[in-house]
Scaffold this motif. Structure first.
Motif, mmCIF file in Angstrom:
data_model
loop_
_atom_site.group_PDB
_atom_site.id
_atom_site.type_symbol
_atom_site.label_atom_id
_atom_site.label_comp_id
_atom_site.label_asym_id
_atom_site.label_seq_id
_atom_site.Cartn_x
_atom_site.Cartn_y
_atom_site.Cartn_z
ATOM 1 N N GLN A 145 10.126 5.473 -17.339
ATOM 2 C CA GLN A 145 9.037 5.325 -16.371
ATOM 3 C C GLN A 145 7.662 5.454 -17.022
ATOM 4 O O GLN A 145 6.644 5.398 -16.320
ATOM 5 C CB GLN A 145 9.188 6.380 -15.263
ATOM 6 C CG GLN A 145 10.465 6.254 -14.455
ATOM 7 C CD GLN A 145 10.641 4.863 -13.849
ATOM 8 O OE1 GLN A 145 9.711 4.324 -13.250
ATOM 9 N NE2 GLN A 145 11.823 4.295 -14.011
ATOM 10 N N GLN A 275 3.308 -2.904 -1.663
ATOM 11 C CA GLN A 275 3.338 -1.443 -1.635
ATOM 12 C C GLN A 275 4.010 -0.905 -2.898
ATOM 13 O O GLN A 275 3.536 0.061 -3.518
ATOM 14 C CB GLN A 275 4.084 -0.950 -0.398
ATOM 15 C CG GLN A 275 4.107 0.568 -0.268
ATOM 16 C CD GLN A 275 4.834 1.032 0.999
ATOM 17 O OE1 GLN A 275 5.312 0.215 1.784
ATOM 18 N NE2 GLN A 275 4.911 2.333 1.198
ATOM 19 N N PHE A 276 5.107 -1.570 -3.307
ATOM 20 C CA PHE A 276 5.809 -1.154 -4.524
ATOM 21 C C PHE A 276 4.918 -1.350 -5.751
ATOM 22 O O PHE A 276 4.826 -0.477 -6.617
ATOM 23 C CB PHE A 276 7.100 -1.958 -4.665
ATOM 24 C CG PHE A 276 7.859 -1.663 -5.923
ATOM 25 C CD1 PHE A 276 8.631 -0.516 -6.036
ATOM 26 C CD2 PHE A 276 7.800 -2.537 -7.012
ATOM 27 C CE1 PHE A 276 9.329 -0.228 -7.208
ATOM 28 C CE2 PHE A 276 8.495 -2.261 -8.180
ATOM 29 C CZ PHE A 276 9.256 -1.109 -8.273
ATOM 30 N N ARG A 278 1.661 -1.476 -5.895
ATOM 31 C CA ARG A 278 0.576 -0.486 -5.883
ATOM 32 C C ARG A 278 1.052 0.849 -6.448
ATOM 33 O O ARG A 278 0.315 1.548 -7.147
ATOM 34 C CB ARG A 278 0.040 -0.297 -4.462
ATOM 35 C CG ARG A 278 -0.826 -1.447 -3.962
ATOM 36 C CD ARG A 278 -1.361 -1.155 -2.571
ATOM 37 N NE ARG A 278 -2.121 -2.269 -2.046
ATOM 38 C CZ ARG A 278 -3.394 -2.501 -2.322
ATOM 39 N NH1 ARG A 278 -4.058 -1.653 -3.095
ATOM 40 N NH2 ARG A 278 -4.033 -3.547 -1.818
ATOM 41 N N GLY A 279 2.293 1.201 -6.151
ATOM 42 C CA GLY A 279 2.850 2.446 -6.675
ATOM 43 C C GLY A 279 2.992 2.407 -8.189
ATOM 44 O O GLY A 279 2.705 3.391 -8.880
ATOM 45 N N ARG A 282 -0.484 2.819 -9.583
ATOM 46 C CA ARG A 282 -0.976 4.194 -9.422
ATOM 47 C C ARG A 282 -0.307 5.145 -10.420
ATOM 48 O O ARG A 282 -0.987 5.969 -11.048
ATOM 49 C CB ARG A 282 -0.686 4.663 -7.987
ATOM 50 C CG ARG A 282 -1.151 6.092 -7.679
ATOM 51 C CD ARG A 282 -0.610 6.567 -6.338
ATOM 52 N NE ARG A 282 0.844 6.662 -6.348
ATOM 53 C CZ ARG A 282 1.639 5.944 -5.547
ATOM 54 N NH1 ARG A 282 1.114 5.075 -4.681
ATOM 55 N NH2 ARG A 282 2.950 6.092 -5.612
ATOM 56 N N ASP A 283 1.007 5.027 -10.578
ATOM 57 C CA ASP A 283 1.754 6.006 -11.364
ATOM 58 C C ASP A 283 1.897 5.651 -12.849
ATOM 59 O O ASP A 283 2.165 6.533 -13.672
ATOM 60 C CB ASP A 283 3.155 6.186 -10.774
ATOM 61 C CG ASP A 283 3.109 6.696 -9.341
ATOM 62 O OD1 ASP A 283 2.125 7.370 -8.989
ATOM 63 O OD2 ASP A 283 4.058 6.403 -8.577
#
Length: 320
Positions: A145, A275-276, A278-279, A282-283
């Motif tokens: 990740q 939405q996915f 954007r995550g 962000r992360d």
């Protein structure tokens, strides 16, 4: 006597140019690419015009041609001084910047233009994606990740590659990364055979940080092997917008391929996909930009600052 201290901008190591000022530096360099060739070089969500190539990339490649030619002469002079047999040493150009900023398009345009100059027709392009650790290693280290962060790269192998290229060694191999498989291809490699110019594209080429090499001696960084570096810049708001647009296009195209690592996301609705994405920004991508990529901006030789439409609106060139 005037003791007024000038503003900090006075001490900038860069010369700044507008589009119009930069375009004049093209001189009489001809455009060797057709509109169809330019279209084939652009990214999936970019619209690269002939005007943009004429205004921005032709002057840049004229400068790179002058720099590379001067470097060739310097190597010849040094070899004469050292009484050494001349060995072909490539001029290495680095292209850095955030995910989604258009590094690949910039690199391909530079490669296509520079290869048309007679004094350096052999121009190769590699990306540092090939030096990511394979997924199995990233998984074992708990880093899957954090792919793209400094610790996810085999920096030792990348620097060994650059050392061998800079030493003029023939047939230097580069691992191949597949964006479809989202992994290193174990049985594939790209072979670099003594090019006149090598372009290295990657988010990490200007990064320093503490190295984990146990060997004693001075620290060496990837940027130590670069003769010239370009940082492609844009606001994070624009980067996010471009990333989301690219993700949506890939969801409708490449992700539909069952062999794609991201095939599982092809069935998401547009809202779910955004939405996915954007995550992820962000992360992973946004965090990596702020912590590791953006701080390297002012280590580059030249900065291309992009507007919201991907056009370059300002150029900064480091003073000699």
């Amino acid at each position: 006597m005037n003791n007024t201290i000038p503003p900090l901008s006075t001490f900038s190591p860069y010369l700044s140019f507008t589009r119009e000022e930069w375009a004049h530096l093209r001189d009489d360099a001809p455009l060797p690419l057709t509109e169809a060739e330019i279209k084939n070089l652009q990214g999936i969500n970019e619209r690269l015009s002939i005007e943009e190539v004429n205004t921005i990339y032709l002057p840049l490649c004229r400068l790179l041609n002058l720099y590379a030619t001067a470097s060739q002469k310097l190597h010849q002079t040094t070899n004469v001084f050292l009484n050494k047999q001349e060995k072909k040493v490539p001029y290495i150009i680095g292209v850095a910047g955030s995910v989604a900023v258009g590094k690949s398009t910039t690199s391909r345009i530079i490669q296509a233009l520079l290869s048309r100059w007679d004094n350096h027709p052999k121009v190769e392009l590699v990306t540092t994606d090939g030096f990511l650790y394979p997924n199995r290693i990233l998984e074992s280290k708990g880093l899957l990740q954090r792919k793209g962060f400094p610790e996810s790269y085999n920096i030792r192998r990348l620097m060994k590659f650059l050392y061998n290229v800079k030493a003029g060694n023939p047939n230097v191999e580069v691992p191949v990364y597949s964006h479809l498989a989202y992994d290193i291809l174990p049985d594939a490699c790209q072979t670099i055979q003594q090019p006149d110019i090598l372009i290295v594209e990657g988010i990490n080429i200007l990064q320093t940080g503490k190295q984990t090499d146990e060997a004693s001696g001075p620290q060496i960084f990837v940027s130590d092997f670069l003769d010239f570096s370009v940082y492609v810049d844009a606001s994070e708001q624009d980067l996010l917008s471009w990333y989301l647009k690219r993700f949506e296009i890939l969801r409708e195209t490449a992700f539909q391929n069952p062999a794609s690592y991201f095939h599982r996301y092809a069935s998401l609705s547009k809202e779910e996909a955004l939405q996915f994405a954007r995550g992820i920004w962000r992360d992973i991508n946004g965090m990596n930009l702020r912590e590791n990529i953006l701080p390297t901006k002012y280590r580059s030789t030249l900065i291309l600052e992009k507007a919201a439409d991907h056009s370059v609106e300002k150029i900064q060139l480091r003073k000699i």
